[in-house]
Design an enzyme around this catalytic site. Structure first.
Site, PDB file in Angstrom:
ATOM      1  CB  THR A  41      -0.925  -0.053   1.300  1.00 42.31           C
ATOM      2  OG1 THR A  41      -1.770  -1.181   1.254  1.00 42.31           O
ATOM      3  CG2 THR A  41      -1.563   1.276   1.190  1.00 42.31           C
ATOM      4  CG  ASP A  94      -2.129  -6.545  -2.460  1.00 42.83           C
ATOM      5  OD1 ASP A  94      -1.844  -7.256  -1.614  1.00 42.83           O
ATOM      6  OD2 ASP A  94      -3.044  -5.699  -2.820  1.00 42.83           O
ATOM      7  CB  SER A  95       2.392  -8.144   0.737  1.00 42.06           C
ATOM      8  OG  SER A  95       1.514  -8.210   1.709  1.00 42.06           O
ATOM      9  CB  THR A 128       0.471  -4.497   6.488  1.00 37.24           C
ATOM     10  OG1 THR A 128      -0.907  -4.224   5.718  1.00 37.24           O
ATOM     11  CG2 THR A 128       1.106  -2.887   6.265  1.00 37.24           C
ATOM     12  CG  ASP A 129      -2.789  -7.879   3.281  1.00 38.40           C
ATOM     13  OD1 ASP A 129      -2.960  -7.133   4.258  1.00 38.40           O
ATOM     14  OD2 ASP A 129      -3.323  -7.714   2.349  1.00 38.40           O
ATOM     15  CB  THR A 150       1.342 -11.591  14.707  1.00 37.97           C
ATOM     16  OG1 THR A 150       0.215 -12.249  14.048  1.00 37.97           O
ATOM     17  CG2 THR A 150       0.573 -10.963  15.900  1.00 37.97           C
TER      18      THR A 150
HETATM   19  N1  ASP Z   1      -2.592  -5.804   0.320  1.00 33.70           N
HETATM   20  C1  ASP Z   1      -1.757  -4.628   0.936  1.00 33.70           C
HETATM   21  C2  ASP Z   1      -0.346  -5.469   0.851  1.00 33.70           C
HETATM   22  O1  ASP Z   1      -0.189  -6.343   1.572  1.00 33.70           O
HETATM   23  C3  ASP Z   1      -1.981  -4.131   2.118  1.00 33.70           C
HETATM   24  C4  ASP Z   1      -0.797  -3.043   2.698  1.00 33.70           C
HETATM   25  O2  ASP Z   1       0.265  -3.169   2.187  1.00 33.70           O
HETATM   26  O3  ASP Z   1      -1.226  -2.554   3.882  1.00 33.70           O
HETATM   27  O4  ASP Z   1       0.465  -5.322  -0.224  1.00 33.70           O
END
Ligand code: ASP
Length: 337
Positions: free
Chosen positions: A14, A58-59, A90-91, A161
């Site tokens: 993100t 996107d992770s 973050t995912d 986590t």
């Molecule tokens: N879907 C995004 C990812 O993990 C969420 C994020 O970055 O916060 O790439």
């Protein structure tokens, strides 16, 4: 600060996205946006060189192969920089951070993984704060490990986590103290940080061909569901048990199928659905038969660290018996004695 040089790896997430008609997607000129942000911070920041991946992801789509690419990139450039910052979604950030900790054992400089809940440049974004602080932490001599910096917390990567989809404090580390509390001042928890190793012990085996599958127990789950997972013949199976590592034992078929799979070389590890505390199989009679069935309790490792560690040990090509032993050895601060 200025004499340090940081390798900044942009893998996706993100933090570097912008709103499109299809929803958030990677922005075109993220490198320029970063340069403007860092220029505004002036000489409070170290120098950096940006390594942008050709296709930032996107992770949610990350695989062990992606963990490996980042690990190998850091290893290949290790001597060029004083520290690294990895920008990541973050995912699945904690899976990547945990895997990096197993690949980059004996680190003697910081690898700081960060991202944001709201993209850089959007009103009320947490990106600038996370980025600037991550860069400063990557220039610190106190850190010799893979850590996640997010919203004023520095956490051990393999202990973290994701705890919130909405709050800015998206991560916590339920079984290990924060490595630093970052307010106006950076307060390191020196006793919690890994000591600098005498020498690096990087392990970069081929990731991507290992198969590790999870089974999460829910009340009344048919044992056939567990058998169906076993029939997929993963090399390792993670049982997400209740509480201290308890699994339903009213139907003896469950223990039988686990014992058969273990005897055939499947590594079966038990973790807890509760984020805090450790697994002690046999605390309750329900599930006590799991030890006899070859199931190993995973101590106080997070699910994500356990998953990444299994991948790593399988990639090293360990035989099941050796792997079971290694699983209970602390490799990178992921497991308490
Ligand atoms: N879907 C995004 C990812 O993990 C969420 C994020 O970055 O916060 O790439």
């Amino acid at each position: 600060m200025n004499d340090k040089h940081i390798g900044l790896i942009y893998a996706g997430g993100t933090i570097g996205m912008t709103l499109t008609a299809q929803g958030y997607a990677p922005m075109q000129d993220f490198g320029d946006a970063l340069a403007r942000l860092f220029a505004a911070a002036g000489d409070t920041l170290p120098r950096y060189t940006l390594h942008e991946y050709a296709v930032p992801i996107d992770s949610t789509n990350a695989t062990p192969q992606d963990w490996q690419n980042i690990g190998r990139d850091i290893a290949a450039r290790y001597n060029d920089y004083d520290g690294f910052v990895v920008l990541h979604g973050t995912d699945t950030m904690v899976y990547t951070a945990a895997a990096l900790s197993f690949m980059l054992q004996g680190l003697r400089k910081p690898v700081i993984v960060t991202g944001s809940q709201v993209p850089l440049g959007v009103a009320r974004s947490d990106a600038a704060q996370n980025l600037v602080t991550a860069m400063q932490l990557a220039a610190s001599d106190a850190i010799n490990e893979v850590a996640i910096y997010f919203n004023q917390r520095l956490l051990r990567g393999n202990r973290a986590t994701k705890v919130s989809t909405e709050r800015m404090d998206a991560f916590d580390s339920p079984n290990y103290p924060w490595l630093a509390d970052v307010g106006i001042h950076v307060r390191f928890n020196r006793a919690a940080l890994l000591a600098r190793a005498d020498t690096e012990r990087f392990e970069l085996p081929d990731y991507g061909r290992q198969s590790v599958l999870p089974v999460r127990f829910v009340p009344g789950m048919p044992t056939a569901a567990v058998q169906a997972m076993i029939d997929l013949k993963p090399q390792a199976l993670i049982l997400q048990c209740y509480g201290a590592g308890n699994a339903p034992d009213r139907d003896p078929a469950l223990l039988d199928m686990l014992a058969r799979a273990s005897a055939q070389g499947m590594v079966i590890a038990a973790c807890s659905q509760s984020p805090h505390g450790r697994v002690a199989i046999g605390t309750y009679a329900a599930g006590a038969g799991m030890t006899a069935a070859g199931v190993i309790g995973s101590g106080d490792m997070t699910f994500e660290a356990l998953f990444a560690k299994l991948h790593h040990l399988l990639a090293r090509g360990l035989a099941p018996e050796d792997l079971r032993k290694q699983l209970l050895r602390d490799l990178a601060g992921e497991l308490s004695a």
